[in-house]
Design a protein around this motif. Structure first.
Motif, PDB file in Angstrom:
ATOM      1  N   TYR A   1      -7.053  -7.347   4.420  1.00  0.00           N
ATOM      2  CA  TYR A   1      -8.243  -6.512   4.616  1.00  0.00           C
ATOM      3  C   TYR A   1      -8.488  -5.645   3.382  1.00  0.00           C
TER       4      TYR A   1
ATOM      5  N   SER B   1      -3.258  -6.457   7.160  1.00  0.00           N
ATOM      6  CA  SER B   1      -3.809  -5.200   6.640  1.00  0.00           C
ATOM      7  C   SER B   1      -4.080  -5.295   5.156  1.00  0.00           C
ATOM      8  N   TYR B   2      -3.162  -5.952   4.439  1.00  0.00           N
ATOM      9  CA  TYR B   2      -3.351  -6.025   2.994  1.00  0.00           C
ATOM     10  C   TYR B   2      -4.389  -7.072   2.619  1.00  0.00           C
TER      11      TYR B   2
ATOM     12  N   ASN C   1     -13.253   2.552   3.081  1.00  0.00           N
ATOM     13  CA  ASN C   1     -12.878   2.388   4.485  1.00  0.00           C
ATOM     14  C   ASN C   1     -13.861   3.065   5.426  1.00  0.00           C
TER      15      ASN C   1
ATOM     16  N   VAL D   1      -5.303  -0.319  10.957  1.00  0.00           N
ATOM     17  CA  VAL D   1      -4.699  -0.689   9.674  1.00  0.00           C
ATOM     18  C   VAL D   1      -3.816   0.442   9.173  1.00  0.00           C
TER      19      VAL D   1
ATOM     20  N   SER E   1      -0.635   1.321  11.036  1.00  0.00           N
ATOM     21  CA  SER E   1       0.493   0.415  10.825  1.00  0.00           C
ATOM     22  C   SER E   1       1.068   0.532   9.422  1.00  0.00           C
TER      23      SER E   1
ATOM     24  N   ASP F   1       3.125  -6.644   7.246  1.00  0.00           N
ATOM     25  CA  ASP F   1       1.766  -6.652   7.758  1.00  0.00           C
ATOM     26  C   ASP F   1       0.833  -7.319   6.752  1.00  0.00           C
TER      27      ASP F   1
END
Lengths: 291, 287
Positions: A247, A244-245, A185, A50, A53, A241
């Protein structure tokens, strides 16, 4: 007789251990990656992906998602920390260096200089701010930004690649520890908290800035709508992306509530655990003291 | 404690509308000053506000005691407010640096270094310099109470002299810091700090009256404390610009002779005023 039974017991354990090793794959702990359940070993890899990127557009996305508010939140975090010259500070998951730059500026600013005495000036050189991040891409972005801001040659800023759950710093070596938008995270939050407790000196402060839970009735619905509809779309548009966001938004919901997290901090050994809600709970700053 | 002060004031106001002279006995401010931790106004308000912290402390000590089963239970031996003791030690050490560095962050950082604690702890005090000033005020009040308990010769004096002597003893505690005291006063006057500083002065004034043998049970109780609060504050401010030399005192050149003269005058005036008011009341009683 007693010795023999103990020995038999030990042997039994030895026999079982190969079995246990094969069992471990079946019983490995799973953790949350947003709303998905993944194996623990996989989580750090996925988080790594994540951030690799998003690294290049991380700061731009922060500004867009929070409407520039994230700057105020970080200012508040640093003012709560109350940095002083000669401080040894560790900023974990601080990849792009936002918090570290602010701390450095706070220590060096002219207003403070006016109030200082001779002793402080000598001590100023001892200031060290470590920026630790598990992702080298984020650190590179941070180093570039440091150059742009004029901190490129500053000896006080040290960039370190490391894992929040296994810090390479000595016990009791840090005056302050901050982690801004990083702790959700981490795979094992308790380990990160324990590490934080380990590296802090007596009297050292732990500060955590993190997206947290909103309980206010109408605002909560607005916030949920914003998080799930607007943010992934923004991610797609600006950073290319969406995943990723998605997530990111899901991981905020899965993170423990303010009270629960405060309890976790207290269990790690910190005293005087408090939290402050900003923007009605969208963001919370938890703090603890080590003695 | 601020809440309890309001509770005391409200019934008095309510009763005044009912009867001219209320027979209620206002509970003294000084009553709760038994337990040293509860006595400190700052600590008390913190304890009330941060009630949730105590839950964390409890869970912290219980979880660590269960993990320390084999070893000596060091954590459970420590009292719950361990960090409060440490903070108090840092503040005590910081006071020694106030004369050179003022009531500021720098003094507290120096104090923390002296005690061997990381200066980061300064960030954890709720209102930083105000915490230092409030600690000093509480400390002086505690010392005053100790002196009152020890000194027996107070009863030999007439009430006005008793009050003057107690105020003098209290102000003399501030004498070493007099060069930096204006800064302390300005810190106390800031909006975020004024509630606590008012509370501390109220406690101080109450303590002095209590030691002077005050046993009023009506509006007098409030009048006396207000008047003494006024006398104390004006004397304190007078002291800031007093440079009168004393006798050949070994420790200090400035002995504040003028301040004590000023104080005696004000106290005498207050007692004269009280006598005048009483005479007026007697005169106005219908015969």
């Amino acid at each position: 007789m007693a010795l023999r039974s103990i020995y038999r017991g030990l042997k039994k354990n030895n026999l079982l251990s190969p079995l246990c090793n094969s069992c471990s794959h079946l019983h490995s702990h799973s953790t949350s990656f947003g709303y998905k359940e993944v194996r623990e070993e996989e989580k750090s890899q996925m988080v790594g992906n994540v951030f690799t990127s998003v690294a290049s557009s991380y700061d731009l996305m922060n500004d867009l998602m929070s409407g520039g508010l994230h700057r105020l939140w970080k200012e508040r975090l640093v003012s709560k920390l109350n940095p002083f010259p000669g401080m040894k500070h560790l900023d974990v998951a601080g990849g792009t260096g936002d918090v570290a730059f602010r701390i450095l500026e706070s220590i060096n600013n002219v207003g403070r200089r006016a109030m200082r005495d001779i002793h402080d000036d000598n001590v100023l050189d001892e200031t060290q701010i470590f920026v630790c991040d598990i992702n080298p891409n984020m650190l590179n972005v941070g180093k570039k930004r440091a150059q742009e801001r004029g901190f490129g040659d500053n000896k006080s800023l040290v960039w370190v690649e490391g894992d929040a759950e296994a810090l390479k710093f000595e016990d009791g070596s840090m005056d302050g520890y901050t982690i801004a938008f990083g702790i959700r995270n981490v795979t094992h939050i308790e380990k990160a908290l324990a590490e934080a407790h380990r590296v802090l000196k007596r009297g050292g402060r732990f500060l955590c800035l993190e997206l947290s839970h909103v309980e206010l009735p109408i605002f909560k619905d607005l916030y949920d709508y914003y998080s799930f509809s607007v943010i992934p779309a923004l991610g797609e548009l600006v950073a290319g992306d969406r995943e990723s966001y998605q997530y990111l938004v899901e991981s905020v919901r899965r993170f423990p509530s303010q009270e629960k997290f405060a309890k976790m901090i207290a269990e790690a050994g910190f005293d005087k655990v408090e939290y402050e809600n900003l923007v009605g709970g969208v963001v919370a700053i938890h703090s603890g003291l080590k003695f | 404690m601020y809440r309890s002060a309001a509770r005391r004031l409200l019934p008095a106001v309510c009763r005044r509308t009912g009867h001219f002279r209320s027979k209620a006995f206002p509970v003294r401010f000084s009553a709760p000053i038994i337990h040293p931790a509860a006595f400190s106004a700052a600590a008390a308000s913190e304890n009330a506000r941060n009630h949730k912290l105590n839950n964390f402390e409890a869970s912290n000590s219980s979880s660590s005691s269960s993990s320390n089963e084999g070893r000596k239970p060091r954590v459970t031996d420590r009292p719950k407010a361990h960090w409060q003791e440490e903070q108090a030690r840092v503040l005590q050490a910081s006071l020694r640096h106030v004369i050179s560095l003022g009531w500021s962050d720098a003094a507290m950082i120096a104090g923390a270094r002296e005690v061997g604690v990381s200066p980061s702890i300064v960030g954890s005090f709720p209102r930083k310099e105000a915490a230092l000033v409030e600690f000093f005020m509480d400390d002086c009040l505690q010392r005053l109470i100790d002196i009152i308990d020890l000194k027996e010769d107070l009863t030999n004096l007439i009430p006005s002299n008793r009050v003057a002597k107690l105020v003098r003893i209290r102000l003399e505690m501030q004498a070493p810091y007099i060069s930096k005291w204006p800064q302390a006063l300005s810190i106390q006057a800031q909006p975020s700090n004024i509630a606590t500083s008012f509370k501390q002065r109220a406690m101080l004034v109450d303590e002095i009256w209590h030691a002077a043998g005050d046993e009023s049970t009506d509006i007098d109780w409030y009048v006396k404390r207000t008047v003494l609060g006024g006398i104390y504050s004006t004397t304190e401010i007078y002291m800031l610009t007093d440079t009168s030399p004393g006798f050949a005192h070994l420790l200090s050149v400035v002995d504040f002779r003028d301040t004590w003269a000023f104080l005696d005058e004000r106290v005498r005036e207050a007692f004269d005023l009280k006598k005048t008011v009483q005479e007026e009341n007697l005169d106005s009683v219908p015969y």
